[in-house]
Design a protein around this motif. Sequence first.
Motif, PDB file in Angstrom:
ATOM      1  N   TRP A 187      27.668  24.456  19.181  1.00 16.60           N
ATOM      2  CA  TRP A 187      28.654  23.498  19.697  1.00 16.60           C
ATOM      3  C   TRP A 187      27.999  22.345  20.442  1.00 16.60           C
ATOM      4  O   TRP A 187      28.500  21.222  20.404  1.00 16.60           O
ATOM      5  N   THR A 188      26.877  22.599  21.112  1.00 15.35           N
ATOM      6  CA  THR A 188      26.167  21.482  21.750  1.00 15.35           C
ATOM      7  C   THR A 188      25.586  20.550  20.687  1.00 15.35           C
ATOM      8  O   THR A 188      25.500  19.337  20.887  1.00 15.35           O
ATOM      9  N   GLY A 189      25.192  21.119  19.545  1.00 18.33           N
ATOM     10  CA  GLY A 189      24.714  20.272  18.456  1.00 18.33           C
ATOM     11  C   GLY A 189      25.812  19.366  17.929  1.00 18.33           C
ATOM     12  O   GLY A 189      25.591  18.160  17.704  1.00 18.33           O
ATOM     13  N   LEU A 190      27.001  19.926  17.751  1.00 20.48           N
ATOM     14  CA  LEU A 190      28.130  19.093  17.323  1.00 20.48           C
ATOM     15  C   LEU A 190      28.470  18.035  18.373  1.00 20.48           C
ATOM     16  O   LEU A 190      28.872  16.922  18.039  1.00 20.48           O
ATOM     17  N   ALA A 191      28.305  18.391  19.650  1.00 19.68           N
ATOM     18  CA  ALA A 191      28.569  17.427  20.723  1.00 19.68           C
ATOM     19  C   ALA A 191      27.606  16.248  20.635  1.00 19.68           C
ATOM     20  O   ALA A 191      27.990  15.098  20.877  1.00 19.68           O
ATOM     21  N   VAL A 192      26.354  16.525  20.270  1.00 20.52           N
ATOM     22  CA  VAL A 192      25.376  15.437  20.105  1.00 20.52           C
ATOM     23  C   VAL A 192      25.789  14.531  18.951  1.00 20.52           C
ATOM     24  O   VAL A 192      25.746  13.295  19.061  1.00 20.52           O
ATOM     25  N   THR A 193      26.203  15.128  17.840  1.00 21.11           N
ATOM     26  CA  THR A 193      26.679  14.325  16.711  1.00 21.11           C
ATOM     27  C   THR A 193      27.901  13.500  17.117  1.00 21.11           C
ATOM     28  O   THR A 193      28.045  12.341  16.706  1.00 21.11           O
ATOM     29  N   ALA A 194      28.772  14.095  17.916  1.00 17.41           N
ATOM     30  CA  ALA A 194      29.958  13.372  18.392  1.00 17.41           C
ATOM     31  C   ALA A 194      29.557  12.183  19.258  1.00 17.41           C
ATOM     32  O   ALA A 194      30.200  11.119  19.199  1.00 17.41           O
ATOM     33  N   LEU A 195      28.505  12.327  20.046  1.00 12.36           N
ATOM     34  CA  LEU A 195      28.029  11.207  20.871  1.00 12.36           C
ATOM     35  C   LEU A 195      27.483  10.082  19.999  1.00 12.36           C
ATOM     36  O   LEU A 195      27.708   8.905  20.287  1.00 12.36           O
ATOM     37  N   TRP A 196      26.762  10.436  18.936  1.00 12.15           N
ATOM     38  CA  TRP A 196      26.297   9.410  17.997  1.00 12.15           C
ATOM     39  C   TRP A 196      27.480   8.679  17.370  1.00 12.15           C
ATOM     40  O   TRP A 196      27.481   7.443  17.268  1.00 12.15           O
ATOM     41  N   ALA A 197      28.484   9.435  16.951  1.00 13.30           N
ATOM     42  CA  ALA A 197      29.668   8.828  16.335  1.00 13.30           C
ATOM     43  C   ALA A 197      30.395   7.935  17.338  1.00 13.30           C
ATOM     44  O   ALA A 197      30.832   6.824  16.997  1.00 13.30           O
ATOM     45  N   ALA A 198      30.524   8.412  18.579  1.00  8.40           N
ATOM     46  CA  ALA A 198      31.208   7.630  19.607  1.00  8.40           C
ATOM     47  C   ALA A 198      30.461   6.331  19.891  1.00  8.40           C
ATOM     48  O   ALA A 198      31.078   5.266  20.065  1.00  8.40           O
ATOM     49  N   ALA A 199      29.138   6.401  19.929  1.00  8.34           N
ATOM     50  CA  ALA A 199      28.337   5.194  20.171  1.00  8.34           C
ATOM     51  C   ALA A 199      28.532   4.190  19.044  1.00  8.34           C
ATOM     52  O   ALA A 199      28.672   2.974  19.289  1.00  8.34           O
ATOM     53  N   ALA A 200      28.549   4.672  17.802  1.00  7.89           N
ATOM     54  CA  ALA A 200      28.757   3.773  16.662  1.00  7.89           C
ATOM     55  C   ALA A 200      30.151   3.157  16.700  1.00  7.89           C
ATOM     56  O   ALA A 200      30.329   1.963  16.412  1.00  7.89           O
ATOM     57  N   LEU A 201      31.152   3.952  17.070  1.00  2.08           N
ATOM     58  CA  LEU A 201      32.521   3.448  17.129  1.00  2.08           C
ATOM     59  C   LEU A 201      32.692   2.428  18.253  1.00  2.08           C
ATOM     60  O   LEU A 201      33.385   1.416  18.082  1.00  2.08           O
ATOM     61  N   LEU A 202      32.073   2.684  19.388  1.00  7.48           N
ATOM     62  CA  LEU A 202      32.147   1.720  20.490  1.00  7.48           C
ATOM     63  C   LEU A 202      31.461   0.411  20.111  1.00  7.48           C
ATOM     64  O   LEU A 202      31.956  -0.677  20.431  1.00  7.48           O
ATOM     65  N   ALA A 203      30.318   0.512  19.433  1.00  7.41           N
ATOM     66  CA  ALA A 203      29.618  -0.696  18.995  1.00  7.41           C
ATOM     67  C   ALA A 203      30.464  -1.460  17.973  1.00  7.41           C
ATOM     68  O   ALA A 203      30.550  -2.698  18.004  1.00  7.41           O
ATOM     69  N   GLY A 204      31.099  -0.712  17.069  1.00  8.01           N
ATOM     70  CA  GLY A 204      31.962  -1.356  16.086  1.00  8.01           C
ATOM     71  C   GLY A 204      33.163  -2.027  16.727  1.00  8.01           C
ATOM     72  O   GLY A 204      33.551  -3.136  16.339  1.00  8.01           O
ATOM     73  N   TYR A 205      33.758  -1.352  17.696  1.00  7.52           N
ATOM     74  CA  TYR A 205      34.915  -1.930  18.387  1.00  7.52           C
ATOM     75  C   TYR A 205      34.518  -3.181  19.162  1.00  7.52           C
ATOM     76  O   TYR A 205      35.263  -4.170  19.191  1.00  7.52           O
ATOM     77  N   TRP A 206      33.345  -3.140  19.771  1.00  3.10           N
ATOM     78  CA  TRP A 206      32.841  -4.326  20.487  1.00  3.10           C
ATOM     79  C   TRP A 206      32.706  -5.498  19.520  1.00  3.10           C
ATOM     80  O   TRP A 206      33.100  -6.620  19.838  1.00  3.10           O
ATOM     81  N   ARG A 207      32.172  -5.252  18.323  1.00  2.00           N
ATOM     82  CA  ARG A 207      32.024  -6.311  17.321  1.00  2.00           C
ATOM     83  C   ARG A 207      33.382  -6.809  16.864  1.00  2.00           C
ATOM     84  O   ARG A 207      33.590  -8.015  16.658  1.00  2.00           O
ATOM     85  N   LEU A 208      34.315  -5.874  16.699  1.00  2.00           N
ATOM     86  CA  LEU A 208      35.653  -6.249  16.261  1.00  2.00           C
ATOM     87  C   LEU A 208      36.350  -7.130  17.272  1.00  2.00           C
ATOM     88  O   LEU A 208      37.045  -8.090  16.908  1.00  2.00           O
ATOM     89  N   ARG A 209      36.179  -6.808  18.557  1.00  2.00           N
ATOM     90  CA  ARG A 209      36.825  -7.601  19.605  1.00  2.00           C
ATOM     91  C   ARG A 209      36.154  -8.938  19.828  1.00  2.00           C
ATOM     92  O   ARG A 209      36.815  -9.915  20.173  1.00  2.00           O
ATOM     93  N   ARG A 210      34.851  -9.011  19.617  1.00  2.00           N
ATOM     94  CA  ARG A 210      34.091 -10.212  19.964  1.00  2.00           C
ATOM     95  C   ARG A 210      34.087 -11.261  18.852  1.00  2.00           C
ATOM     96  O   ARG A 210      33.912 -12.437  19.134  1.00  2.00           O
ATOM     97  N   ARG A 211      34.272 -10.815  17.630  1.00  2.00           N
ATOM     98  CA  ARG A 211      34.107 -11.749  16.505  1.00  2.00           C
ATOM     99  C   ARG A 211      35.432 -12.046  15.842  1.00  2.00           C
ATOM    100  O   ARG A 211      36.306 -11.188  15.757  1.00  2.00           O
ATOM    101  N   ASP A 212      35.581 -13.279  15.382  1.00  2.00           N
ATOM    102  CA  ASP A 212      36.777 -13.674  14.656  1.00  2.00           C
ATOM    103  C   ASP A 212      36.865 -12.918  13.345  1.00  2.00           C
ATOM    104  O   ASP A 212      35.839 -12.554  12.729  1.00  2.00           O
ATOM    105  N   ALA A 213      38.101 -12.656  12.904  1.00  2.00           N
ATOM    106  CA  ALA A 213      38.311 -11.953  11.638  1.00  2.00           C
ATOM    107  C   ALA A 213      37.763 -12.755  10.470  1.00  2.00           C
ATOM    108  O   ALA A 213      37.282 -12.192   9.501  1.00  2.00           O
TER     109      ALA A 213
END
Length: 241
Positions: free
Chosen positions: A215-241
């Motif tokens: 379960w700690t291994g899955l938690a690490v994968t979840a952190l990678w996914a969360a980091a990618a999603l936060l980075a994607g959301y930042w790009r989505l908010r910062r850049r024009d469509a």
Amino acid sequence: MNLTPVLRAEALKVLTLRSLCGTLLSLSVVTTAFSALAGSSDASAPDFDPLFTALSGVMPGQIAAIAFGALVVSSEYQGSGIRLSLAAVPQRGRWFAAKLAVIAVPALVVGLATALAALLAARTGLGTAADGLSTGEQVRGVVGCGLYLMLMALFAAGLTTLFRSGVATLSTLIPFILVVSFVIGDAAGAAADFLPDQAGQVVLYQTHEGTLGPWTGLAVTALWAAAALLAGYWRLRRRDA
């Protein structure tokens, strides 16, 4: 605008694109088929792990999960569809949340069903070699496999939102998982346990010697996914469509 109609609209996009439904189907077929083949492997090998053998079809199957997450997002950037989507739903955070939901839920449901089918198919071939698996270990493997596939789909979705390109995501993530991850693993030692794929796959083993548990291994994968999603959301908010 309420979230419900946004979810309904995003779900319709997934259901009406044959390529997305086909990707989920290939995830199920490939994973189950490869696990069934693995069921005929030599159980006398010193590193034989019955649970990992039964669920080993997730190795090629995860490519389809990654492709699904990437394609759901990248379809918005084809023909400037993202402009129409954001014009209909100006709240970008709400639109992004709905998009992630229609990735996570199907990937999880298909992942769980596929993991169960793969386990049953492989156990038929393994025979008595799988008798040592407890019910709890098998449940953990099936649930963990479904969660892992969902997280990899979300990881790909986050990177695709960041890159604004499904091709860039697939050409980066798939070679990394298939080649680079193993090369780094051999050279980096224990540090490789924290790579997104290797960390999440710990849950597929009956026993595993390493820094992380299932379960700690899955938690690490979840952190990678969360980091990618936060980075994607930042790009989505910062850049024009």
